[in-house]
Design a protein around this motif. Structure first.
Motif, PDB file in Angstrom:
ATOM      1  N   THR A 192       0.972  -1.200   0.015  1.00 47.95           N
ATOM      2  CA  THR A 192      -0.068   0.066  -0.079  1.00 47.95           C
ATOM      3  C   THR A 192       0.743   1.239  -0.127  1.00 47.95           C
ATOM      4  O   THR A 192       2.054   1.233   0.262  1.00 47.95           O
ATOM      5  CB  THR A 192      -0.904  -0.104   1.361  1.00 47.95           C
ATOM      6  N   PRO A 193       0.463   2.602  -0.346  1.00 46.28           N
ATOM      7  CA  PRO A 193       1.123   3.502  -0.402  1.00 46.28           C
ATOM      8  C   PRO A 193       1.695   3.958   0.947  1.00 46.28           C
ATOM      9  O   PRO A 193       2.855   4.342   1.234  1.00 46.28           O
ATOM     10  CB  PRO A 193       0.193   4.801  -0.772  1.00 46.28           C
ATOM     11  N   SER A 194       0.907   3.507   2.217  1.00 48.88           N
ATOM     12  CA  SER A 194       1.491   3.972   3.319  1.00 48.88           C
ATOM     13  C   SER A 194       2.615   2.981   3.853  1.00 48.88           C
ATOM     14  O   SER A 194       3.600   3.370   4.463  1.00 48.88           O
ATOM     15  CB  SER A 194       0.392   4.045   4.462  1.00 48.88           C
ATOM     16  N   GLU A 195       2.485   1.529   3.394  1.00 49.05           N
ATOM     17  CA  GLU A 195       3.573   0.736   3.718  1.00 49.05           C
ATOM     18  C   GLU A 195       4.784   1.304   2.796  1.00 49.05           C
ATOM     19  O   GLU A 195       6.027   1.184   3.403  1.00 49.05           O
ATOM     20  CB  GLU A 195       3.171  -0.597   3.175  1.00 49.05           C
ATOM     21  N   MET A 196       4.632   1.596   1.716  1.00 51.55           N
ATOM     22  CA  MET A 196       5.751   2.209   0.816  1.00 51.55           C
ATOM     23  C   MET A 196       6.487   3.394   1.728  1.00 51.55           C
ATOM     24  O   MET A 196       7.431   3.501   1.673  1.00 51.55           O
ATOM     25  CB  MET A 196       5.375   2.706  -0.571  1.00 51.55           C
ATOM     26  N   LYS A 197       5.382   4.402   2.068  1.00 50.65           N
ATOM     27  CA  LYS A 197       5.695   5.560   2.819  1.00 50.65           C
ATOM     28  C   LYS A 197       7.023   5.251   3.877  1.00 50.65           C
ATOM     29  O   LYS A 197       7.994   5.756   4.055  1.00 50.65           O
ATOM     30  CB  LYS A 197       4.565   6.597   3.107  1.00 50.65           C
ATOM     31  N   ASN A 198       6.236   4.137   4.737  1.00 51.88           N
ATOM     32  CA  ASN A 198       7.169   3.815   5.681  1.00 51.88           C
ATOM     33  C   ASN A 198       8.386   3.390   5.290  1.00 51.88           C
ATOM     34  O   ASN A 198       9.551   3.491   6.056  1.00 51.88           O
ATOM     35  CB  ASN A 198       6.386   2.701   6.445  1.00 51.88           C
ATOM     36  N   ALA A 199       8.625   2.494   4.491  1.00 48.46           N
ATOM     37  CA  ALA A 199       9.582   1.721   3.678  1.00 48.46           C
ATOM     38  C   ALA A 199      10.615   3.107   3.378  1.00 48.46           C
ATOM     39  O   ALA A 199      11.895   2.934   3.901  1.00 48.46           O
ATOM     40  CB  ALA A 199       9.575   0.700   2.690  1.00 48.46           C
ATOM     41  N   ILE A 200      10.280   4.014   2.707  1.00 47.48           N
ATOM     42  CA  ILE A 200      11.061   5.065   2.372  1.00 47.48           C
ATOM     43  C   ILE A 200      11.493   5.921   3.537  1.00 47.48           C
ATOM     44  O   ILE A 200      12.866   6.201   3.378  1.00 47.48           O
ATOM     45  CB  ILE A 200      10.336   6.102   1.470  1.00 47.48           C
ATOM     46  N   SER A 212      14.360   4.182  -3.914  1.00 46.66           N
ATOM     47  CA  SER A 212      15.197   2.970  -4.674  1.00 46.66           C
ATOM     48  C   SER A 212      15.348   1.898  -3.850  1.00 46.66           C
ATOM     49  O   SER A 212      15.052   0.648  -4.486  1.00 46.66           O
ATOM     50  CB  SER A 212      16.278   3.422  -5.383  1.00 46.66           C
ATOM     51  N   PHE A 213      15.709   2.266  -2.682  1.00 49.58           N
ATOM     52  CA  PHE A 213      15.845   1.003  -1.614  1.00 49.58           C
ATOM     53  C   PHE A 213      14.949   0.300  -1.143  1.00 49.58           C
ATOM     54  O   PHE A 213      14.963  -0.907  -1.174  1.00 49.58           O
ATOM     55  CB  PHE A 213      16.831   1.482  -0.402  1.00 49.58           C
ATOM     56  N   ALA A 214      13.654   1.354  -1.065  1.00 50.87           N
ATOM     57  CA  ALA A 214      12.503   0.458  -0.693  1.00 50.87           C
ATOM     58  C   ALA A 214      11.956  -0.051  -1.841  1.00 50.87           C
ATOM     59  O   ALA A 214      11.305  -1.363  -1.527  1.00 50.87           O
ATOM     60  CB  ALA A 214      11.433   1.655  -0.496  1.00 50.87           C
ATOM     61  N   VAL A 215      12.232   0.052  -3.096  1.00 50.35           N
ATOM     62  CA  VAL A 215      11.783  -0.755  -4.305  1.00 50.35           C
ATOM     63  C   VAL A 215      12.506  -2.113  -4.536  1.00 50.35           C
ATOM     64  O   VAL A 215      12.140  -3.165  -4.577  1.00 50.35           O
ATOM     65  CB  VAL A 215      11.700   0.014  -5.392  1.00 50.35           C
ATOM     66  N   ARG A 216      13.764  -1.749  -4.299  1.00 51.61           N
ATOM     67  CA  ARG A 216      14.938  -2.582  -4.342  1.00 51.61           C
ATOM     68  C   ARG A 216      14.648  -3.799  -3.371  1.00 51.61           C
ATOM     69  O   ARG A 216      14.827  -5.010  -3.548  1.00 51.61           O
ATOM     70  CB  ARG A 216      16.290  -2.374  -3.992  1.00 51.61           C
ATOM     71  N   ASP A 217      14.085  -3.509  -2.160  1.00 49.87           N
ATOM     72  CA  ASP A 217      13.839  -4.599  -1.259  1.00 49.87           C
ATOM     73  C   ASP A 217      12.714  -5.493  -1.767  1.00 49.87           C
ATOM     74  O   ASP A 217      12.773  -6.665  -1.249  1.00 49.87           O
ATOM     75  CB  ASP A 217      12.951  -3.985   0.343  1.00 49.87           C
ATOM     76  N   GLN A 218      11.914  -5.037  -2.493  1.00 48.38           N
ATOM     77  CA  GLN A 218      10.750  -5.981  -3.061  1.00 48.38           C
ATOM     78  C   GLN A 218      11.421  -6.839  -3.982  1.00 48.38           C
ATOM     79  O   GLN A 218      10.780  -7.818  -4.548  1.00 48.38           O
ATOM     80  CB  GLN A 218       9.562  -5.071  -3.580  1.00 48.38           C
ATOM     81  N   ILE A 219      12.689  -6.566  -4.640  1.00 50.81           N
ATOM     82  CA  ILE A 219      13.081  -7.281  -5.640  1.00 50.81           C
ATOM     83  C   ILE A 219      13.769  -8.592  -5.103  1.00 50.81           C
ATOM     84  O   ILE A 219      13.833  -9.600  -5.899  1.00 50.81           O
ATOM     85  CB  ILE A 219      14.174  -6.592  -6.579  1.00 50.81           C
ATOM     86  N   VAL A 220      14.321  -8.386  -3.859  1.00 52.30           N
ATOM     87  CA  VAL A 220      15.199  -9.286  -3.430  1.00 52.30           C
ATOM     88  C   VAL A 220      14.544 -10.886  -3.299  1.00 52.30           C
ATOM     89  O   VAL A 220      15.245 -11.856  -3.910  1.00 52.30           O
ATOM     90  CB  VAL A 220      16.109  -8.744  -2.144  1.00 52.30           C
ATOM     91  N   ALA A 277       4.029   3.682  -5.126  1.00 51.56           N
ATOM     92  CA  ALA A 277       5.016   4.774  -5.121  1.00 51.56           C
ATOM     93  C   ALA A 277       4.443   6.406  -5.440  1.00 51.56           C
ATOM     94  O   ALA A 277       4.886   6.974  -4.504  1.00 51.56           O
ATOM     95  CB  ALA A 277       6.054   4.488  -6.058  1.00 51.56           C
ATOM     96  N   LEU A 278       3.452   6.168  -6.212  1.00 53.44           N
ATOM     97  CA  LEU A 278       2.921   7.633  -6.630  1.00 53.44           C
ATOM     98  C   LEU A 278       2.219   8.085  -5.053  1.00 53.44           C
ATOM     99  O   LEU A 278       2.407   9.172  -4.735  1.00 53.44           O
ATOM    100  CB  LEU A 278       2.037   7.383  -7.766  1.00 53.44           C
ATOM    101  N   GLY A 279       1.369   7.280  -4.437  1.00 54.24           N
ATOM    102  CA  GLY A 279       0.760   7.554  -3.392  1.00 54.24           C
ATOM    103  C   GLY A 279       1.762   8.002  -2.093  1.00 54.24           C
ATOM    104  O   GLY A 279       1.451   8.957  -1.676  1.00 54.24           O
ATOM    105  N   ALA A 280       2.653   7.313  -1.965  1.00 51.78           N
ATOM    106  CA  ALA A 280       3.876   7.758  -0.918  1.00 51.78           C
ATOM    107  C   ALA A 280       4.191   8.900  -1.352  1.00 51.78           C
ATOM    108  O   ALA A 280       4.454   9.868  -0.577  1.00 51.78           O
ATOM    109  CB  ALA A 280       4.868   6.575  -0.902  1.00 51.78           C
ATOM    110  N   MET A 281       4.807   9.221  -2.453  1.00 47.93           N
ATOM    111  CA  MET A 281       5.613  10.524  -2.921  1.00 47.93           C
ATOM    112  C   MET A 281       4.519  11.495  -2.862  1.00 47.93           C
ATOM    113  O   MET A 281       4.980  12.642  -1.984  1.00 47.93           O
ATOM    114  CB  MET A 281       5.900  10.422  -4.459  1.00 47.93           C
TER     115      MET A 281
END
Ligand code: T68
Length: 796
Positions: A2-10, A35-43, A87-91
């Protein structure tokens, strides 16, 4: 997510990875945190893929390439992991501008042009298709130079994408491989020990490449050159600081710069060293992995396929033989057979000046054992084929194309025409000896980057019309065809293009201070500057058109914006003159009050992947005008057609296949065929004759010669004018008249309702040009590799 999870990760990464507080964070910090927040999802999917490759004992593909022109990676990852909304929501929540953050990422320019971009599209497609694979290349500290214009001249500046931390890579200090050069060879019977005199270390850096919906992730491993011994403390303590740092500087030189040359072999020792450096490191890594899983080297071809992207990694043949024969004790002929069954080679050019040849002296000095093995490989080839011609060594040179051919079980061209010409020209003899070795794999492009990501308006329309399946099954685009009769679909198609053009016009106004009318034809030629690609023919047509408008300004001209983009190799004088002429012509035309409403020239500097993503969605007309027989394939041509631009082009490279698929009536064809070109070249007066027959052409060349575009230096373009009149190897003059005709046909068609139909047919029928289709072809015809079974989407 969710945007809020993404925001927390950022926020977490901002504070704990970057050590920044919200109140002092710069755009760089936010971009890195995202980028790091997104990268975490790749690992996880990435590790999952690796584990499954091992557990399933799957065959792996190794793609060896001097270049990976990957461009920006953040948006790519967000799209493939379906994280746009998060990502858009978090930004938005953080009060940040999402687009601006994406734009902040440096464009990783680890390639010159099509060859490097193809490698990047292939990496993405291999992940999307769950083909277990690994890309191997060089981690250049400086990618392709940054281009600036000064008085219209190209000025090259170092590119330094690594000045900032690179968010996507994982350093692998434990993956450190010794690489040697020079020294001497001690023969023991038929085997030998090689004692290099110079050693350095290749250190790996891994970038995960995530496929569509995160269903699979492969690795791009780029090698950095490091010194074997750090700096010299004794010298340092004596105060000799420069000397103390010297060994380190010398070693690092190997991964310092990407050679900015896409045509001529540099003849530089350093280039050969770079080629050996990354090839040898990759092969050692591949064998190490293989031996950790299997104990029988004879099975190598069943478990590994190694693709040589052009001849740059051609030393892989002799090096693999050396590893198997000298170091593992395998019989020589068997080693050659195993190496050949593992290796395959893609040819990307027929231009003789671009086919690599290395001086035997240089090769013998740097790689003494390899030169011996090349002789033996050659002898074996002569014995096996009964040929009396020495193939890979000639006139004191090692011919890398021939060597690659001999050491590969399959050799592929990159378009149907190119493959056919390979058989008839450069590899004629070898093809006769091995009639099933050459195969065709027409290039493709990844639809995730080159439609879904770069053209959201058209993508949404497509998805609304036919569903989302096209993204990884691009041939579904043909389901658009029935809608091309529907006026509301066509209106929306036209509106998407128009909105893209308005965006581009705004960018031209803001960034380049040039105003253009979005109602004009946006006519785009973007690619490396080269005589065979004939930007100068496009310019001559522009000049002739301009002169005609001046003669009769009120004749109701169809307005056009001629857009150019591209870099010239720093040492390629003629190409640099074309760059300057383009800028000089732009200056004169754009400020001509009589004509500028109808004709403008825009040449944004520093053409790169990101600029292509901006220009292609806004193009009406795609210029693919190379001299027939010279452009191996082209991939820009596919991106334009996919995005609903019409092509004006010759029967060259993949243009032939594009025209077959989108149908002749939706393509502006002109010019001689490859055969006609060869025939016409026999007539030494071809240029003069063509000029005498076409007064528009004569006038355009005369205008260039007269100094009209360089009043402060009237003789500036005598070189270009003379070349065209007396030499004209690339047949600019002989094709000009037909090019002009086709351009006027474009004028006649543009703005009519049928134009949008033609454009929509281009999109609907370009599905075959997905790099997914190309990779499936390589897997079936060359690699004998299968996708991992039962792979599931990680992201929905
Ligand atoms: C391009 N080659 C072909 N070379 O020109 C193009 N060369 O037609 C084709 O579509 C594309 O490859 C992909 O197959 C290149 O881009 C280089 O960039 C290059 C770089 C170094 C040395 C030689």
């Amino acid at each position: 997510m969710t945007p809020s999870e993404m925001k927390n990760a950022i926020l977490h990464h901002l504070v704990y990875t970057l050590g920044k507080d919200v109140s002092t964070a710069h755009i760089y910090d936010w971009r890195m945190a995202l980028s790091f927040a997104v990268r975490d999802q790749i690992v996880d999917p990435w590790f999952g893929a690796t584990r499954r490759s091992y557990a399933g004992k799957l065959k792996r593909v190794y793609y060896l390439s001097m270049e990976f022109l990957i461009g920006r990676l953040l948006k790519d990852a967000i799209i493939n992991l379906r994280l746009e909304d998060a990502a858009l929501g978090a930004m938005n929540d953080l009060g940040l501008n999402y687009e601006q953050i994406l734009e902040d990422e440096p464009d990783a320019a680890l390639g010159n042009g099509g060859l490097g971009r193809l490698a990047a599209c292939f990496m993405e497609s291999m992940s999307t298709l769950a083909c277990p694979a690994m890309g191997y290349g060089i981690r250049y500290e400086h990618g392709l130079f940054r281009q600036r214009f000064e008085d219209g001249r190209q000025v090259e500046e170092p590119e330094d994408w690594l000045n900032q931390r690179h968010a996507w890579e994982f350093e692998r200090p434990e993956v450190a491989i010794d690489i040697g050069f020079g020294g001497h060879v001690q023969e023991i019977g038929k085997r030998a020990n090689w004692y290099p005199s110079e050693m350095l270390i290749a250190m790996g850096h891994d970038t995960p490449v995530i496929g569509w919906k995160g269903r699979w992730g492969n690795t791009l491993r780029l090698w950095e050159a490091r010194p074997m011994h750090g700096f010299d403390l004794q010298r340092f303590n004596r105060g000799d600081y420069a000397a103390a740092a010297e060994p380190e500087a010398l070693a690092r030189t190997l991964s310092r710069v990407l050679y900015p040359d896409d045509t001529t072999e540099q003849g530089k020792e350093l280039r050969l060293k770079q080629e050996f450096f990354f090839t040898a490191a990759s092969l050692r890594d591949i064998l190490r992995r293989f031996e950790s899983e299997y104990n029988d080297l004879k099975r190598l071809p069943q478990k590994a396929a190694i693709q040589m992207n052009d001849t740059h990694p051609a030393i892989a043949g002799p090096e693999l033989v050396r590893l198997l024969h000298d170091e593992r004790g395998m019989d020589f002929e068997e080693a050659v057979g195993i190496a050949r069954n593992t290796l395959s080679y893609t040819n990307h050019t027929l231009l003789p000046e671009a086919l690599e040849r290395w001086d035997e002296g240089l090769m013998g000095r740097l790689l003494p054992r390899h030169l011996q093995l090349i002789y033996r490989i050659n002898e074996l080839h002569m014995k096996d084929t009964g040929s009396r011609k020495v193939t890979a060594v000639e006139d004191g040179h090692v011919k890398m194309g021939e060597l690659s051919f001999i050491m590969a079980h399959k050799v592929n061209g990159v378009s149907a025409l190119h493959t056919d010409l390979m058989k008839k020209t450069v590899f004629k003899d070898l093809h006769e000896q091995h009639p099933t070795r050459i195969v065709n794999e027409t290039n493709g492009v990844t639809p995730r980057r080159w439609l879904l990501s770069c053209n959201p308006r058209l993508s949404s329309l497509i998805t609304e019309t036919i569903g989302e399946g096209w993204v990884d099954n691009l041939e579904q685009l043909e389901r658009l065809e029935p809608h091309i009769k529907d006026s509301s679909f066509l209106e929306r198609f036209a509106a998407a293009k128009r909105a893209n053009k308005v965006d581009l016009a705004r960018w031209f106004a803001d960034d380049l201070k040039i105003s253009v009318d979005p109602e004009s034809i946006f006519d785009v030629q973007i690619k490396r500057i080269h005589e065979y690609k004939r930007q100068h023919m496009n310019l001559l047509e522009t000049i002739a058109h301009w002169l005609e408008i001046r003669d009769n300004p009120n004749a109701g001209w169809v307005p056009r914006v001629k857009i150019f983009g591209g870099k010239a190799a720093p040492g390629y004088v003629f190409a640099k003159e074309i760059v300057r002429l383009t800028n000089d012509v732009a200056k004169v035309l754009n400020s001509d009050p009589l004509t500028s409403r109808y004709l403008k020239v825009v040449y944004p500097p520093n053409y790169n992947v990101s600029l292509a993503e901006r220009l292609i969605p806004a193009a009406d007309l795609s210029e693919q005008i190379s001299t027939a027989g010279k452009e191996a394939s082209g991939t820009g041509n596919m991106k334009f057609a996919l995005n609903g631009a019409l092509t004006i082009g010759t029967l060259d490279g993949a243009n032939v296949e594009i025209r077959d698929l989108v149908k002749a009536e939706n393509f502006f064809l002109f010019g001689m065929t490859a055969e006609e070109v060869m025939e016409r070249r026999k007539d030494s007066g071809h240029a003069a004759e063509a000029i005498a027959k076409d007064s528009r052409l004569a006038r355009a060349i005369e205008t260039v010669r007269s100094g009209r575009f360089s009043p402060e230096e009237p003789g500036r373009y005598h070189g270009i004018a003379d070349n065209l009149t007396h030499h004209d190897y690339f047949m600019v003059c002989s094709d000009f008249t037909d090019f002009w005709r086709a351009q006027r046909e474009v004028d006649g068609a543009f703005g009519k309702p049928n134009w949008t139909c033609m454009a929509a047919y281009n999109t609907a029928r370009s599905g075959w040009f997905s790099s997914d289709r190309t990779i499936r072809g390589y897997m079936a015809d060359i690699w004998n590799a299968a996708p991992a079974p039962e792979v599931e989407d990680a992201a929905e």
